[in-house]
Enzyme design. Structure first.
Site, PDB file in Angstrom:
ATOM      1  N   MET A 105     -59.928 -21.179 -14.379  1.00 40.64           N
ATOM      2  CA  MET A 105     -60.810 -22.190 -14.953  1.00 40.64           C
ATOM      3  C   MET A 105     -60.780 -23.501 -14.171  1.00 40.64           C
ATOM      4  O   MET A 105     -61.554 -24.408 -14.463  1.00 40.64           O
ATOM      5  CB  MET A 105     -60.371 -22.517 -16.386  1.00 40.64           C
ATOM      6  CG  MET A 105     -60.407 -21.386 -17.362  1.00 40.64           C
ATOM      7  SD  MET A 105     -59.826 -21.995 -18.969  1.00 40.64           S
ATOM      8  CE  MET A 105     -59.769 -20.485 -19.909  1.00 40.64           C
ATOM      9  N   ASP A 112     -58.513 -26.971  -4.079  1.00 40.14           N
ATOM     10  CA  ASP A 112     -58.389 -27.772  -2.854  1.00 40.14           C
ATOM     11  C   ASP A 112     -57.095 -28.571  -2.879  1.00 40.14           C
ATOM     12  O   ASP A 112     -56.397 -28.701  -1.871  1.00 40.14           O
ATOM     13  CB  ASP A 112     -59.573 -28.741  -2.733  1.00 40.14           C
ATOM     14  CG  ASP A 112     -60.865 -28.058  -2.323  1.00 40.14           C
ATOM     15  OD1 ASP A 112     -60.814 -26.935  -1.791  1.00 40.14           O
ATOM     16  OD2 ASP A 112     -61.940 -28.662  -2.545  1.00 40.14           O
ATOM     17  N   GLU A 132     -45.951 -21.913 -11.528  1.00 43.76           N
ATOM     18  CA  GLU A 132     -47.012 -22.335 -12.434  1.00 43.76           C
ATOM     19  C   GLU A 132     -46.646 -21.898 -13.843  1.00 43.76           C
ATOM     20  O   GLU A 132     -46.259 -20.753 -14.069  1.00 43.76           O
ATOM     21  CB  GLU A 132     -48.363 -21.731 -12.043  1.00 43.76           C
ATOM     22  CG  GLU A 132     -49.479 -22.222 -12.973  1.00 43.76           C
ATOM     23  CD  GLU A 132     -50.862 -21.737 -12.582  1.00 43.76           C
ATOM     24  OE1 GLU A 132     -51.820 -22.496 -12.793  1.00 43.76           O
ATOM     25  OE2 GLU A 132     -50.976 -20.602 -12.079  1.00 43.76           O
ATOM     26  N   VAL A 135     -50.909 -19.519 -16.920  1.00 47.22           N
ATOM     27  CA  VAL A 135     -51.644 -18.999 -15.760  1.00 47.22           C
ATOM     28  C   VAL A 135     -52.989 -18.368 -16.110  1.00 47.22           C
ATOM     29  O   VAL A 135     -53.763 -18.030 -15.222  1.00 47.22           O
ATOM     30  CB  VAL A 135     -50.793 -17.971 -14.988  1.00 47.22           C
ATOM     31  CG1 VAL A 135     -49.451 -18.575 -14.598  1.00 47.22           C
ATOM     32  CG2 VAL A 135     -50.601 -16.680 -15.775  1.00 47.22           C
ATOM     33  N   TRP A 136     -53.289 -18.138 -17.398  1.00 49.84           N
ATOM     34  CA  TRP A 136     -54.507 -17.464 -17.839  1.00 49.84           C
ATOM     35  C   TRP A 136     -54.676 -16.141 -17.069  1.00 49.84           C
ATOM     36  O   TRP A 136     -53.841 -15.262 -17.186  1.00 49.84           O
ATOM     37  CB  TRP A 136     -55.721 -18.370 -17.698  1.00 49.84           C
ATOM     38  CG  TRP A 136     -56.938 -17.861 -18.418  1.00 49.84           C
ATOM     39  CD1 TRP A 136     -56.978 -17.318 -19.678  1.00 49.84           C
ATOM     40  CD2 TRP A 136     -58.285 -17.838 -17.937  1.00 49.84           C
ATOM     41  NE1 TRP A 136     -58.273 -16.973 -20.017  1.00 49.84           N
ATOM     42  CE2 TRP A 136     -59.097 -17.275 -18.967  1.00 49.84           C
ATOM     43  CE3 TRP A 136     -58.887 -18.237 -16.758  1.00 49.84           C
ATOM     44  CZ2 TRP A 136     -60.471 -17.103 -18.835  1.00 49.84           C
ATOM     45  CZ3 TRP A 136     -60.256 -18.064 -16.626  1.00 49.84           C
ATOM     46  CH2 TRP A 136     -61.044 -17.506 -17.648  1.00 49.84           C
ATOM     47  N   ASP A 162     -45.889 -17.289 -18.193  1.00 46.12           N
ATOM     48  CA  ASP A 162     -46.865 -17.306 -19.276  1.00 46.12           C
ATOM     49  C   ASP A 162     -46.336 -16.423 -20.405  1.00 46.12           C
ATOM     50  O   ASP A 162     -45.522 -15.524 -20.167  1.00 46.12           O
ATOM     51  CB  ASP A 162     -48.212 -16.773 -18.788  1.00 46.12           C
ATOM     52  CG  ASP A 162     -49.385 -17.256 -19.623  1.00 46.12           C
ATOM     53  OD1 ASP A 162     -50.189 -18.058 -19.117  1.00 46.12           O
ATOM     54  OD2 ASP A 162     -49.496 -16.826 -20.786  1.00 46.12           O
ATOM     55  N   SER A 163     -46.834 -16.691 -21.612  1.00 43.86           N
ATOM     56  CA  SER A 163     -46.518 -15.775 -22.711  1.00 43.86           C
ATOM     57  C   SER A 163     -47.268 -14.467 -22.531  1.00 43.86           C
ATOM     58  O   SER A 163     -46.847 -13.425 -23.038  1.00 43.86           O
ATOM     59  CB  SER A 163     -46.900 -16.399 -24.054  1.00 43.86           C
ATOM     60  OG  SER A 163     -48.303 -16.443 -24.202  1.00 43.86           O
ATOM     61  N   PHE A 217     -42.346 -20.853 -23.258  1.00 38.14           N
ATOM     62  CA  PHE A 217     -41.565 -21.618 -22.289  1.00 38.14           C
ATOM     63  C   PHE A 217     -40.174 -22.021 -22.786  1.00 38.14           C
ATOM     64  O   PHE A 217     -39.230 -22.080 -22.008  1.00 38.14           O
ATOM     65  CB  PHE A 217     -42.348 -22.863 -21.863  1.00 38.14           C
ATOM     66  CG  PHE A 217     -43.677 -22.549 -21.229  1.00 38.14           C
ATOM     67  CD1 PHE A 217     -43.891 -21.352 -20.574  1.00 38.14           C
ATOM     68  CD2 PHE A 217     -44.727 -23.459 -21.296  1.00 38.14           C
ATOM     69  CE1 PHE A 217     -45.109 -21.051 -19.996  1.00 38.14           C
ATOM     70  CE2 PHE A 217     -45.950 -23.174 -20.723  1.00 38.14           C
ATOM     71  CZ  PHE A 217     -46.141 -21.968 -20.079  1.00 38.14           C
ATOM     72  N   GLY A 236     -50.239 -26.083 -19.547  1.00 45.24           N
ATOM     73  CA  GLY A 236     -49.946 -25.612 -20.890  1.00 45.24           C
ATOM     74  C   GLY A 236     -50.733 -26.292 -21.982  1.00 45.24           C
ATOM     75  O   GLY A 236     -50.541 -25.984 -23.165  1.00 45.24           O
TER      76      GLY A 236
END
Length: 300
Positions: A105, A112, A132, A135-136, A162-163, A217, A236
């Protein structure tokens, strides 16, 4: 002038991860519109009355019937995004939307920024891995791996945390700044670990230097077996996830390393950053990336 193949590869990778090419096509107003199941609200607060809850239940019922009917014909029900072509491209560049098909997203500007910061830490030999949190579909982490691959770096890991079950419900007694947050109700934010791993495979970037850390987390970040980080990227959204990530990871950030706050423009996330920086007496300049995201360079 002949362009560096590394730069060409990373440009194509960025545009593929953001689905920029589809956003720039003639039918983009339909190809990028938000599915109906994303549009309607998923929940109401406890203070809502029975009538409001009944109305929401009716909407959910008819939505499920509509989606199931069209799904039999392989059709996705969407809502026209009502954006001019120029505005649609701006949103894809600055990450102001939830794209239907993209792997991330965050938009082109934030990718960049990731590329620039990795190039800087490599140039200055800043030690440590990349991480990270949140992270989706994995796009930003995939791009981190792509930058390292482009520059032939094989001695740094990318930690993907991530969960893989979406965001948690807010703990408002412990974190009152998260009151009213309903991101946990959006099923689209729940992407399984298997799906994210497969997304890495699609770009041929899943290797032994990619480490997946599954779970919320508070229970996982303290267990990560990494001595140093050169780049930390927090995504998050909430106060809780941001403050926990900062508390668990920041001390491992190398001097001259970078920390990116993807959701700095969100009040709860910004408050967590401000509280943390105040408690730690951090005065390093916060640099704006776009209207939402910012970063700073750790001085000491």
């Amino acid at each position: 002038m002949e362009l560096d193949p590394k730069i060409l590869y990373l440009d194509v990778l960025k545009k593929s991860l953001t689905d920029f090419y589809r956003a720039n096509c003639l039918l983009s107003k339909y190809a990028n519109s938000m599915p109906l199941e994303w549009v309607l609200p998923e929940s109401l607060g406890k203070e809502s009355g029975r009538w409001q809850q009944f109305q929401l239940d009716i909407k959910k019922f008819f939505r499920s019937i509509l989606l199931a009917f069209f799904a039999k014909f392989g059709l996705l029900v969407t809502r026209f995004d009502q954006l001019a072509d120029a505005k649609r491209l701006e949103h894809r560049q600055t990450g102001k939307e939830w794209p239907v098909y993209a792997f991330t997203m965050v938009g082109l500007k934030r990718l960049d920024n990731i590329q620039f910061l990795i190039q800087e830490l490599l140039k200055n030999d800043v030690p440590g891995d990349l991480i990270e949190t949140g992270v989706w579909r994995g796009g930003s982490s995939i791009f981190m791996c792509g930058v390292l691959r482009a520059y032939g770096v094989k001695n740094r890991k990318v930690w993907v945390c991530d969960s893989f079950e979406g965001l948690p419900p807010p703990e408002t007694k412990k974190y009152p700044d998260d009151v009213g947050d309903n991101l946990w109700t959006y099923k689209i934010l729940s992407v399984s670990e298997d799906v994210v791993k497969n997304n890495f495979r699609l770009f041929n970037l899943l290797d032994s230097n990619v480490e997946f850390v599954k779970g919320f987390f508070e229970g996982t970040l303290s267990t990560i077996q990494a001595e140093r980080f050169a780049l930390i990227r927090l995504d998050g959204d909430m106060y809780s996830s941001t403050i926990v990530s900062l508390n668990e990871l920041y001390d491992k950030l190398s001097p001259q390393g970078y920390i990116i706050i993807d959701d700095y423009g969100l009040p709860a996330c910004k408050k967590a950053v401000e509280d943390f920086r105040s408690d730690r007496n951090i005065h390093d300049e916060i640099v704006k990336i776009d209207d939402l995201a910012s970063y700073w360079k750790k001085s000491t």
